[in-house]
Design an enzyme around this catalytic site. Structure first.
Site: not given
Length: 239
Positions: A56, A60, A129, A132
């Site tokens: 994650e 991101d 989450d 990502e």
């Protein structure tokens, strides 16, 4: 026999998912890692790296880079402040959760029994989450180009609609004022509050001058209000 059958079913399920996202993993363990929530890994007593939190983090960063480049290239006259706001609207939790639902991500997540039972597969925070983490997994498996392709297809599409997710309350206020109702009062009364302290679920309603419009739900009052405002905007657009 049962174990073999379970492995075959899991393989078929992951194959179906890869067709949905139009990307085939060379290393399916990366895909499993991206789909594994910490609650599942904890139940299995797996080490920390088995859950999707590290992916994650990586996803991101990749998402921000690709989204920034796209906004910069597509909007040559947009000032820095507006570019920042547009990027934030595209990568916010509600927007990513919406993108996750487009590919049915919740159906494929490995969740702990408790998390699954309390609706974790549909929770915005878990979906965003994991989305990502999936980006991070694609980046590690195939590099930047397939990750960017995935982002362009499932995040950087229908931008006007996704902008509403970022701050629907402010946009609703602007819409109401734009219709010459400067004195209009918008409120979000609480309709229902459920669940234990660690897993609250709020339902609110959007009211304009006392007239009730759409409802919204979320695990915080703010999230519920944003959802109610978003649904109200959609209602007003149809009028």
């Amino acid at each position: 026999m049962f174990t073999e059958l379970r492995v075959v079913m899991e393989t078929e399920k992951l194959s179906t998912f890869q067709k949905k996202i139009n990307y085939s993993f060379r290393d399916t363990e990366l895909l499993k890692n991206a789909l594994t929530h910490s609650s599942y890994a904890n139940e299995k007593n797996w080490e920390y790296s088995a859950n999707n939190e590290r992916l994650e983090f990586l996803g991101d960063a990749v998402l921000e880079t690709v989204a920034s480049q796209y906004i910069f290239s597509e909007n040559p006259n947009m000032v820095e402040g507006k570019m920042t706001k547009l990027r934030a609207s595209l990568v916010c939790e509600m927007s990513l959760a919406s993108s996750a639902r487009e590919i049915g991500l919740g159906e494929y997540l490995y969740l702990g029994k408790g998390e699954r039972r309390t609706g974790g597969a549909g929770r915005d925070s878990i979906l965003s989450d994991a989305f990502e983490a999936l980006i991070g997994a694609i980046f590690l498996d195939g590099g930047l180009e397939p990750a960017a392709g995935f982002i362009r297809t499932f995040v950087l599409s229908d931008i006007e609609e996704k902008q509403l997710f970022y701050d629907s309350k402010t946009i609703l206020q602007e819409i109401v004022q734009g219709k010459k109702h400067e004195e209009a009062q918008i409120s979000y009364p609480l309709i229902k509050e459920e669940g234990p302290d660690h897993d609250k679920h709020f339902t609110v309603c959007c009211e304009i001058n006392g007239q009730r419009y759409a409802e919204g739900a979320g695990h915080t009052k703010k999230a519920a209000q944003q959802q109610a405002a978003y649904q109200t905007i959609l209602m007003l657009r149809k009028k």
